[in-house]
Design a protein around this motif. Sequence first.
Motif, mmCIF file in Angstrom:
data_model
loop_
_atom_site.group_PDB
_atom_site.id
_atom_site.type_symbol
_atom_site.label_atom_id
_atom_site.label_comp_id
_atom_site.label_asym_id
_atom_site.label_seq_id
_atom_site.Cartn_x
_atom_site.Cartn_y
_atom_site.Cartn_z
ATOM 1 N N UNK A 199 11.355 -0.602 -19.053
ATOM 2 C CA UNK A 199 11.927 -1.607 -18.150
ATOM 3 C C UNK A 199 12.682 -0.893 -17.036
ATOM 4 N N UNK A 200 12.277 -1.136 -15.810
ATOM 5 C CA UNK A 200 12.927 -0.497 -14.671
ATOM 6 C C UNK A 200 14.083 -1.343 -14.169
ATOM 7 N N UNK A 201 15.167 -0.659 -13.787
ATOM 8 C CA UNK A 201 16.332 -1.334 -13.225
ATOM 9 C C UNK A 201 16.916 -0.458 -12.125
ATOM 10 N N UNK A 202 17.549 -1.104 -11.158
ATOM 11 C CA UNK A 202 18.255 -0.382 -10.104
ATOM 12 C C UNK A 202 19.693 -0.169 -10.568
ATOM 13 N N UNK A 203 20.160 1.082 -10.534
ATOM 14 C CA UNK A 203 21.510 1.389 -11.010
ATOM 15 C C UNK A 203 22.423 1.891 -9.901
ATOM 16 N N UNK A 243 17.001 -7.475 -11.765
ATOM 17 C CA UNK A 243 16.708 -6.297 -10.949
ATOM 18 C C UNK A 243 17.661 -5.151 -11.234
ATOM 19 N N UNK A 244 18.933 -5.475 -11.482
ATOM 20 C CA UNK A 244 19.954 -4.442 -11.637
ATOM 21 C C UNK A 244 20.576 -4.480 -13.026
ATOM 22 N N UNK A 251 0.820 -1.210 0.000
ATOM 23 C CA UNK A 251 0.000 0.000 0.000
ATOM 24 C C UNK A 251 0.852 1.258 0.000
ATOM 25 N N UNK A 252 2.100 1.151 0.403
ATOM 26 C CA UNK A 252 2.947 2.327 0.464
ATOM 27 C C UNK A 252 3.457 2.752 -0.904
ATOM 28 N N UNK A 253 3.391 1.860 -1.880
ATOM 29 C CA UNK A 253 3.956 2.155 -3.184
ATOM 30 C C UNK A 253 3.004 3.048 -3.972
ATOM 31 N N UNK A 254 3.306 4.348 -4.006
ATOM 32 C CA UNK A 254 2.410 5.307 -4.650
ATOM 33 C C UNK A 254 2.866 5.672 -6.053
ATOM 34 N N UNK A 255 4.093 5.298 -6.426
ATOM 35 C CA UNK A 255 4.609 5.605 -7.755
ATOM 36 C C UNK A 255 5.096 4.314 -8.395
ATOM 37 N N UNK A 256 5.260 4.303 -9.739
ATOM 38 C CA UNK A 256 5.757 3.083 -10.395
ATOM 39 C C UNK A 256 7.109 2.621 -9.848
ATOM 40 N N UNK A 257 8.009 3.562 -9.567
ATOM 41 C CA UNK A 257 9.320 3.177 -9.043
ATOM 42 C C UNK A 257 9.207 2.566 -7.655
ATOM 43 N N UNK A 258 8.362 3.142 -6.818
ATOM 44 C CA UNK A 258 8.136 2.579 -5.486
ATOM 45 C C UNK A 258 7.516 1.193 -5.589
ATOM 46 N N UNK A 262 16.054 3.477 -12.725
ATOM 47 C CA UNK A 262 15.929 4.041 -14.067
ATOM 48 C C UNK A 262 14.848 3.297 -14.843
ATOM 49 N N UNK A 263 14.127 4.049 -15.653
ATOM 50 C CA UNK A 263 13.142 3.474 -16.560
ATOM 51 C C UNK A 263 13.745 3.495 -17.958
#
Length: 207
Positions: free
Chosen positions: A160-164, A68-69, A26-33, A155-156
């Motif tokens: 495709x989202x990835x952690x950088x 993920x990365x 429920x805390x994830x309010x944005x696509x990145x979250x 990053x989007x």
Amino acid sequence: MQIYKTFLAGLIAAFVLVLGTAAAPALAATPAEQYITDNVQKGMGILNNTQLSKDQRKTEFQGFLLSLTDISAIGRYTLGQYRRTASPEDLTAFEAAFKDYALAVYQSYFAKYSGQSLKVTGSTPLSADETVVKSVTVDPKKPSAKPFEVQFRVQNNGGKMVVVDFSVEGVWIRELERNDFTSYLGQHNGDVKALTAMLKQKAAQTK
């Protein structure tokens, strides 16, 4: 290389805390979250799947880390100015060694940080395609301990989202690693082959 050891400890702590814990969707309010939250749950599923053998869990966990990365991009970034003077062959060899080393270290350390709780607290957009997701961690075994902040640079890339990158208490790990690697290269005449050999050796030792 004390800075390098400090980097590893911070990186693994930050990375495994997000993989080995659950956060409230429920805390994830944005696509990145939401991306960070969803992957917390996915990582938990792999680590806690008792139907998998040790080797199967290792293989799935490595595949999860790679999804993920963007480990290749992180590795290239850590070379700093030396990336421009390295040959394509040396860069390819370095990226392979960096990936193997990173995965070996994650596998070695993730169990040490299981049981922590992580809570996504918000995010800050850096650009249309890049967001810093903020979170805090708490050790349920030490409820009186002060929580500390872990941030994830997401990053989007074309959907495709990835952690950088990661930060622990405001210290960005990718920057620490680049400082350490470029310092090493500065002491070894910019020899990327020497850095690659060092990473291979450390990966073998970790495995």
